[in-house]
Write an enzyme that holds these catalytic residues in place. Structure first.
Site, PDB file in Angstrom:
ATOM      1  N   ASP A  58       7.650 -17.125   6.102  1.00  0.00           N
ATOM      2  CA  ASP A  58       9.031 -17.377   6.560  1.00  0.00           C
ATOM      3  C   ASP A  58       9.373 -16.561   7.809  1.00  0.00           C
ATOM      4  OD1 ASP A  58       9.329 -14.836   5.568  1.00  0.00           O
ATOM      5  OD2 ASP A  58      10.953 -15.308   4.172  1.00  0.00           O
ATOM      6  N   ASP A 131      15.364   4.497   1.496  1.00  0.00           N
ATOM      7  CA  ASP A 131      16.526   4.745   2.327  1.00  0.00           C
ATOM      8  C   ASP A 131      17.758   4.649   1.418  1.00  0.00           C
ATOM      9  OD1 ASP A 131      17.966   4.902   4.844  1.00  0.00           O
ATOM     10  OD2 ASP A 131      16.239   3.877   5.719  1.00  0.00           O
ATOM     11  N   ASP A 233      20.780   8.067   4.763  1.00  0.00           N
ATOM     12  CA  ASP A 233      21.259   7.387   5.969  1.00  0.00           C
ATOM     13  C   ASP A 233      22.685   7.800   6.335  1.00  0.00           C
ATOM     14  OD1 ASP A 233      20.947   5.020   7.897  1.00  0.00           O
ATOM     15  OD2 ASP A 233      22.852   4.603   6.907  1.00  0.00           O
ATOM     16  N   GLU A 287      19.433  12.211   7.497  1.00  0.00           N
ATOM     17  CA  GLU A 287      19.431  11.668   8.858  1.00  0.00           C
ATOM     18  C   GLU A 287      20.575  12.349   9.598  1.00  0.00           C
ATOM     19  OE1 GLU A 287      20.119   7.715  11.552  1.00  0.00           O
ATOM     20  OE2 GLU A 287      21.342   8.041   9.781  1.00  0.00           O
ATOM     21  N   HIS A 354      13.190   3.364  13.652  1.00  0.00           N
ATOM     22  CA  HIS A 354      13.719   2.018  13.887  1.00  0.00           C
ATOM     23  C   HIS A 354      14.973   2.015  14.769  1.00  0.00           C
ATOM     24  CE1 HIS A 354      16.033   3.862  10.799  1.00  0.00           C
ATOM     25  NE2 HIS A 354      16.959   2.926  10.934  1.00  0.00           N
ATOM     26  N   ASP A 355      15.535   3.184  15.078  1.00  0.00           N
ATOM     27  CA  ASP A 355      16.717   3.243  15.955  1.00  0.00           C
ATOM     28  C   ASP A 355      16.344   3.656  17.365  1.00  0.00           C
ATOM     29  OD1 ASP A 355      18.461   2.628  13.873  1.00  0.00           O
ATOM     30  OD2 ASP A 355      18.665   4.735  13.286  1.00  0.00           O
TER      31      ASP A 355
HETATM   32  C1  GLC Z   1      21.567   4.832  10.514  1.00  0.00           C
HETATM   33  C2  GLC Z   1      20.404   3.868  10.560  1.00  0.00           C
HETATM   34  C3  GLC Z   1      20.723   2.758  11.506  1.00  0.00           C
HETATM   35  C4  GLC Z   1      21.958   2.052  11.003  1.00  0.00           C
HETATM   36  C5  GLC Z   1      23.106   3.023  10.807  1.00  0.00           C
HETATM   37  C6  GLC Z   1      24.181   2.403   9.990  1.00  0.00           C
HETATM   38  O1  GLC Z   1      21.749   5.476  11.723  1.00  0.00           O
HETATM   39  O2  GLC Z   1      19.236   4.546  10.886  1.00  0.00           O
HETATM   40  O3  GLC Z   1      19.660   1.847  11.629  1.00  0.00           O
HETATM   41  O4  GLC Z   1      22.320   1.058  11.910  1.00  0.00           O
HETATM   42  O5  GLC Z   1      22.709   4.173  10.092  1.00  0.00           O
HETATM   43  O6  GLC Z   1      23.774   2.268   8.660  1.00  0.00           O
END
Ligand code: GLC
Length: 578
Positions: A58, A131, A233, A287, A354-355
């Protein structure tokens, strides 16, 4: 068996056991008086599940896909996987908007798939870090649906509401809102709700003990399933000053300072530790942790019983490329943090996630000439710093930024909303798109490049995000066959770190701090000293270490040919045992 054969065998066995004993003894000696913890020694590999491996065609990666690649993951030598959110979600922010914390997102599979994945990971000695997204939920979460339905609903206080009859709420800036406004008017109850992130990510009200109880309960539920920890997060934003004071003009330029550590944040973390973490042998990582090393220490000082470790943003918030920011300033960040953390507390080390854009594109050099060598240098950096290294999927191959030309290639609400906001203001969209080629989050989210077949072997369908066209030359299959590939170099580094407690626990000391080209430091533990020298530029460069390296053993060098001069070659990385 003849007598002399028998004697040789005995001598061989004695020698073998004495050398293993010596290596073991050596490790024990090195670790004398050291506060060892598995999560300090771990190498963490981050998987963005949407982009790792699709099993059903998919175009979206899934849990079965991850299961099918567990032997590859194991072969990296890593200890733990941090998985981005896989909970049920309408995907406004790719899973960071959770609509059910106890269910798996349909795109990714089922709870049975999850249980199997966890079992198979543990079978291979790999731990799983999930996460935990609890600063906010999705607006499609049952709690929010109830909360917004009426002012006297029992879930009303699960979120932050401002009744419209009191006028407009004091301005709060939002990360993802097109109008940068974190209060959204909701006609149903004639009130505004708070969303630091997108309109579909309302902030949970942590001041409400019921919210906290429900969340702790959910966390225990996952831990009882056997997961090994949480990455928290955006949790530093969870506590708000609910007297809602006016904030100084332009405060959003210093957002962590104003949103970062609210009045009760540490109370919540201590409560969470008591109610949840203390009951399990797990790893927890924040984070973000305020805006200074002193702030960060408050999250992880063992005496305070909050979290195990934190990662701070100073080492990635450096603009478009490290060469613009400057290596001298960059090194100073690490020294500053190390000063605070040298005796207690623990940090995470990372260059990408990923950010962020891809590690090699931001800190190294992704031109064909230097992509491989600078990727190896950056991996050397990550594996030799003090702190737990977090390594982002694909960086082991030297995957780099995709650099989309067209806004329609982007899916991320961050890029798209910034584009709309700028368009509304009549800003320079071309310049914006040019900038995003270096900074956009989706540069680092493209599908994993497994092989040179269609779609890099990621999916048989249409990938949700375009595959980087360089997959025909940059892919795992090809690098498996090459002993000098970035992939195999990374594997060797992981093994080296595992064998050398000095790389984990050793004291860090910066050398030649004003050298603009080279990052050099020593790591020292109970008498063992290692020297690491890293050339961060594409030119030859020399370093003044004041250390005599004659006779020192080279444990690792990212060049395979010997150097002809005393200078370090472009992006050269060497680890010496002194
Ligand atoms: C954190 C995550 C990010 C997300 C944000 C809101 O910074 O790493 O990817 O967009 O939180 O949840």
């Amino acid at each position: 068996m003849k007598l002399n054969h028998f004697l040789f065998l005995c001598i061989g066995l004695i020698q073998f056991s004495s050398t293993t004993l010596t290596a073991q003894d050596n490790k024990t000696l090195l670790l004398k008086n050291v506060d060892t913890k598995w999560w300090k020694e771990a190498v963490v590999y981050q998987i963005y599940p949407r982009s790792f491996k699709d099993s059903d065609g998919d175009g979206v990666g899934d849990l079965k896909g991850i299961i099918s690649k567990l032997d590859y993951i194991k072969s990296l030598g890593i200890d733990a996987v941090w998985l981005n959110p896989i909970y049920a979600s309408p995907n406004d922010d790719n899973g960071y908007d959770v609509s059910d914390y106890r269910a798996i997102m349909k795109d990714f599979g089922t709870m049975e798939d999850f249980d199997l994945m966890l079992k198979e990971m543990h079978k291979r000695g790999i731990k799983l870090i999930m996460d935990l997204v609890v600063n906010h939920s999705s607006d499609e979460h049952e709690w929010f649906k109830q909360s917004r339905s009426s002012r006297d609903n029992k879930y009303r206080d699960y979120y932050h509401w401002w009744p419209a009859e009191k006028g407009k709420p004091p301005y709060r800036w939002s990360f993802f809102d097109v109008n940068s406004d974190a209060w959204k008017y909701d006609a149903q109850t004639n009130s505004y709700y708070l969303h630091y992130f997108s309109q579909k990510q309302p902030d949970l009200n942590w001041e409400n003990p019921k919210v906290r109880e429900d969340i702790y309960d959910m966390m225990r539920w996952w831990l009882d399933k056997g997961i090994d920890g949480f990455r928290m997060d955006a949790f530093q934003f969870a506590s708000k000053d609910t007297t809602w004071p006016e904030l100084p003009k332009g405060y959003e330029k210093n957002i962590i300072k104003y949103y970062g550590v609210g009045p009760h944040l540490h109370d919540y973390l201590q409560e969470m530790n008591k109610e949840v973490f203390s009951k399990y042998d797990i790893m927890t990582v924040a984070e973000g942790a305020g805006s200074s090393p002193q702030d960060a220490m408050l999250f992880v000082d063992p005496a305070r019983k909050e979290l195990n470790m934190a990662y701070h943003f100073e080492s990635v918030d450096i603009g478009k490329h490290l060469s613009d920011f400057g290596l001298i300033k960059y090194k100073a960040i690490f020294s500053r943090y190390d000063k605070e953390f040298k005796d207690k507390g623990w940090l995470a080390i990372f260059l990408a996630n990923h950010d962020q854009p891809r590690m090699v594109s931001k800190f190294g050099n992704d031109s064909p000439e230097f992509r491989t060598i600078s990727s190896k240098m950056l991996s050397t950096f990550l594996m030799t710093m003090r702190g737990t290294p977090y390594y982002y999927y694909g960086d082991e191959l030297g995957m780099d930024n995709i650099r989309f030309n067209n806004i329609n290639d982007y899916h991320d609400l961050d890029t798209r909303n910034k584009y709309i906001a700028l368009k509304n203001k009549g800003g320079d969209l071309e310049a914006f798109l040019e900038g995003e080629k270096q900074t956009a989050r989706e540069n680092g989210r493209t599908p994993f490049q497994w092989d040179a077949k269609k779609n890099a072997g990621f999916t048989t369908g249409t990938p949700w995000l375009k595959v980087n066209p360089n997959y025909t030359t940059v892919n795992a299959d090809q690098q498996e066959k090459d002993p000098n590939s970035t992939l195999n170099y990374f594997r060797k580094l992981v093994q080296l770190r595992k064998k050398n407690p000095t790389l984990v626990y050793g004291k860090f000391e910066l050398i030649d701090e004003n050298n603009p080209a080279i990052f050099a430091y020593t790591r020292e533990l109970n008498g063992e000293k290692l020297l690491i020298v890293l050339n961060f530029t594409s030119k030859n460069a020399s370093v003044k270490t004041g250390i005599n390296i004659k006779g020192a053993k080279v444990l690792m060098n990212n060049y395979t040919t010997p150097s002809k001069s005393k200078e370090l070659r472009p992006y050269e990385a060497v680890i010496y045992q002194l």
